[in-house]
Write an enzyme that holds these catalytic residues in place. Structure first.
Site, mmCIF file in Angstrom:
data_model
loop_
_atom_site.group_PDB
_atom_site.id
_atom_site.type_symbol
_atom_site.label_atom_id
_atom_site.label_comp_id
_atom_site.label_asym_id
_atom_site.label_seq_id
_atom_site.Cartn_x
_atom_site.Cartn_y
_atom_site.Cartn_z
ATOM 1 N N HIS A 1 0.816 -1.214 0.000
ATOM 2 C CA HIS A 1 0.000 0.000 0.000
ATOM 3 C C HIS A 1 0.849 1.263 0.000
ATOM 4 C CE1 HIS A 1 0.249 -0.498 4.519
ATOM 5 N NE2 HIS A 1 0.290 0.814 4.475
ATOM 6 N N ASP B 1 1.488 -7.880 2.193
ATOM 7 C CA ASP B 1 1.565 -6.434 1.985
ATOM 8 C C ASP B 1 3.023 -5.982 1.796
ATOM 9 O OD1 ASP B 1 1.021 -3.747 1.876
ATOM 10 O OD2 ASP B 1 -0.273 -3.726 3.626
ATOM 11 N N SER C 1 4.063 2.054 8.395
ATOM 12 C CA SER C 1 3.829 1.090 7.323
ATOM 13 C C SER C 1 5.121 0.873 6.532
ATOM 14 C CB SER C 1 2.744 1.607 6.375
ATOM 15 O OG SER C 1 1.500 1.632 7.012
#
Length: 731
Positions: A90, A228, A665
């Site tokens: 992402h 991810d 992240s």
């Protein structure tokens, strides 16, 4: 809103110091590395960290040297001698989307560069390395006292010193720059030296079905099976191995060190450390500030984004071309929409406001017994100040969520009002003057754009008092009888702002009369006028009180180290791998291929679980340990296996109690030997209040197992050149 930052500087200098600025609680804390308190390092050792303290920050192969700020919104880690960077899928979303077309949909189908030549450059993306950091609080305070700097000029003092320090480091290396950031609500300031690389190329991305597996259904939830990750490469000047603008002649960057990748895995209770760039937390915030966050900021975000996302989703489902354009925008919007929902739920269920008030009563008692900041830190006044600005700040958040970064026409209109669009051509020949807009039609869709704008304008009118309506609402009433759809249709038809890719000849008078330009002027007048005036004055007073509240906490607990709130500077968090109680039952601390297959088989009824048939086939094979070895081995990788040596399972995602937030992240997750075992990509639903209150029993960091990453690179991507590169020189 400006900080009132000079207040109390001299009086506080006697007790604030680097070591009195971080709090030693086993798993809570976002610690700066250069001044890590000895108590914290000792606790890390007790929990299983086996490297010397110098391995974190100060030696040439220090862990800090392989962790990067990824494009100003995520974190990443260098994993090879040729500059490969791992981050989350992402985090790479916009890069993957921007290179995608209907014919070559890398978002849907993934992307694999089979050679350096196939690696894709990215405009406006970068990685930044932190080279050093220091506390300059005393230097700033001394300079402020020397110059007799007034409160409202403190920002200019910081800017001046930042420029001077940047000039100084550039004499040593032109590629360095300095950033000065406030810590502890402005009670301290740290200067950080960065080196930024702007030639960053996309190397590998798996299909969205796996990189975003679970979608909104699983976002912020456990258990997770999302793979991810995405892979980029840093390119450098071929002569200096330093930063350079994009050029076909640039070569892969060769870092002095990189993170070693471990396939040994982890077990319950093992040490885990996350290093990255957490964006923002507010753990020093008062109970009154938390109430405002819940009722003005979060509630507004939930309401407006929920409306916007319904419209976006309908258009995206109807057209593949529209989906490609809006995948990244939708994901970004939905992420913190759901975060706000979860945070408000946690604020109420945990009773955070009540707990904060109880703690503030302790500080009041401390004031009474010591006289510290007596008659300066005033809780009654702080409560009144928050009450005075509530209506305005709530309207302001509606303004932000409605008009900022939501719509192409409004974005251009506000850019025009801020001087981002200017008349070009000869001044003495007005008829030959023109404006040019970049042709970005591949990034937005007119039908979606118009429907979202009309719906949000109408919603803003219904939710916000009329004194906060922009002036163009009068035009909507007078010319269109309150019909926002008709007004928006007229805007798109009449405004020159919506035209792209060509010279638009226009006089200054005609330019200023353009309805889109006028919309931008009206919004600017509201944002920089009404909101700025009403919020700014009260905001400065609130900031001064919040700063003193932080100072009182530090003084009351001066025998304990405290960490500062996150501010997108490099931080370390540590803890253990482990489960928690989920709805009264043990959550488990890792997921497996079997659990992923179970969800994949629900794909026909839930599109967030829908994957390509080949992914189902891969996961079916992954259930068998004998099949989970690297297919194309070299002397460096001949013993590489994806199955865990103890469980015999291929583990996909895992839990730790590391302290993270947005910005983390893509952060590398290290074991006690400083080896990479995963990438942080999410928190759990029960931890969504952790930006204001860290609950050690519930808060968890969700990471993707590095063995799952390697498995997908190998079995789906057949990227043996990259895997061999990652393990090169690690024998």
């Amino acid at each position: 809103m400006k900080k009132n930052i000079i207040a109390l500087c001299i009086s506080l200098s006697s007790f604030l110091s680097p070591l009195s600025s971080q709090k030693a609680v086993a798993d809570e804390g976002m610690w700066t590395l250069y001044n890590l308190p000895s108590q914290v390092y000792a606790q890390m050792q007790q929990e299983g960290f086996s490297l010397p303290s110098t391995a974190l920050y100060s030696n040439p192969n220090a862990i800090k040297n392989c962790v990067v700020n990824f494009s100003g919104y995520c974190s990443g880690v260098v994993v090879s001698p040729d500059g490969l960077v791992f981050t989350n899928h992402h985090c790479g979303f916009e890069s993957i989307r921007s290179h995608s077309t209907v014919e070559h949909d890398y978002m849907l189908n993934g992307f694999i560069a089979k050679s350096y030549e196939e690696e894709l450059p990215n405009e406006n993306m970068f990685v930044s390395f932190m080279r050093s950091q220091e506390d300059i609080t005393d230097r700033l305070w001394a300079e402020a006292k020397k110059r007799k700097i007034a409160d409202n000029n403190w920002d200019s003092l910081v800017d001046s010193l930042q420029n001077a320090m940047t000039d100084s480091v550039k004499k040593l290396d032109q590629t360095l720059h300095v950033e000065i950031d406030p810590f502890y609500e402005g009670n301290s300031y740290f200067a950080t030296v960065y080196q930024e690389f702007n030639d960053l190329r996309l190397v590998f991305a798996i299909p969205k079905s796996m990189g975003k597996f679970g979608g909104d259904t699983d976002n912020w939830m456990w258990p997770r099976q999302t793979c991810d990750f995405s892979v980029f490469r840093i390119y450098a000047d071929p002569k200096t191995n330093g930063p350079a603008k994009y050029s076909k002649d640039n070569v892969p960057y060769h870092p002095a060190s990189w993170a070693p990748v471990s396939t040994e895995g982890y077990k319950d209770g093992d040490f885990s450390m996350t290093v990255g760039y957490p964006g923002s937390t507010s753990r020093y915030l008062s109970s009154y500030g938390i109430k405002e966050m819940r009722d003005a900021e979060n509630a507004t975000r939930i309401q407006v984004r929920g409306l916007k996302q319904q419209i976006m989703k309908r258009h995206m489902d109807a057209s593949e071309a529209v989906r490609i354009k809006y995948d990244s925008k939708y994901a970004s919007s939905a992420n913190y929409w759901k975060n706000a929902i979860g945070m408000n739920k946690c604020i109420d269920s945990i009773g955070i406001i009540g707990q904060k008030k109880a703690y503030e009563n302790r500080i009041r008692a401390y004031q009474d017994s010591t006289g510290f900041l007596k008659n300066e830190l005033d809780f009654t006044n702080l409560e009144k100040l928050y009450q005075q600005r509530f209506e305005t700040i709530r309207a302001y958040y509606y303004y932000i969520e409605t008009f900022r970064r939501t719509n192409e026409l409004v974005t251009r209109a506000m850019k025009a009002n801020n001087g981002g669009v200017e008349l070009q051509g000869p001044v003495d020949k007005p008829r030959k003057q023109f404006i040019v807009f970049k042709d970005n039609n591949g990034e937005w869709d007119e039908a979606l754009d118009k429907e979202v704008l009309a719906a949000l304008m109408k919603n803003y009118r219904e939710k916000v008092p009329s004194k906060y309506w922009p002036d163009f609402y009068k035009t909507v009433d007078r010319k269109f009888r309150g019909n926002f759809t008709a007004y928006v249709d007229w805007l798109y038809k009449k405004s020159m702002l919506i035209k792209s890719g060509k010279k638009i000849y226009v006089s200054k008078k005609k330019y200023l009369k353009d309805p889109g330009v006028q919309l931008g002027i009206d919004l600017g007048a509201l944002g920089l006028g009404t909101f700025s005036d009403e919020i700014g004055t009260i905001g400065d007073k609130i900031d001064a009180q919040e700063k003193m509240l932080c100072a009182a906490k530090l003084r009351m607990e001066e025998d304990m180290p405290h960490y500062s709130d996150a501010n997108f500077t490099m931080r370390l968090s540590y803890g253990q791998v482990g489960e928690y109680l989920l709805n009264g039952q043990p959550s488990g601390y890792y997921t497996t291929a079997e659990s992923l297959l179970e969800k994949m088989r629900k794909g026909n009824s839930n599109e967030d679980y829908k994957v390509e048939p080949e992914m189902i086939d891969l996961m079916e094979k992954a259930q068998h340990p004998a099949a989970n070895t690297l297919q194309q081995t070299t002397p460096s990788t001949e013993n590489l296996t994806y199955s865990d040596p103890e469980t015999g399972k291929m583990q996909l995602c895992f839990l730790t109690n590391n302290d993270i937030t947005g910005g983390n992240s893509g952060s590398p997750m290290f074991d006690g030997k400083g080896r990479l075992i995963g990438l942080a990509f999410d928190g759990n639903w029960d931890s969504l209040s952790s930006d204001i209150f860290f609950d050690s029993k519930l808060a968890r960091c969700i990471g993707v197992d590095i063995r799952f990453v390697l498995f997908m690179m190998d079995r789906w991507g057949h990227a043996d050149r990259l895997i061999n590169e990652i393990f090169k020189k690690q024998e």
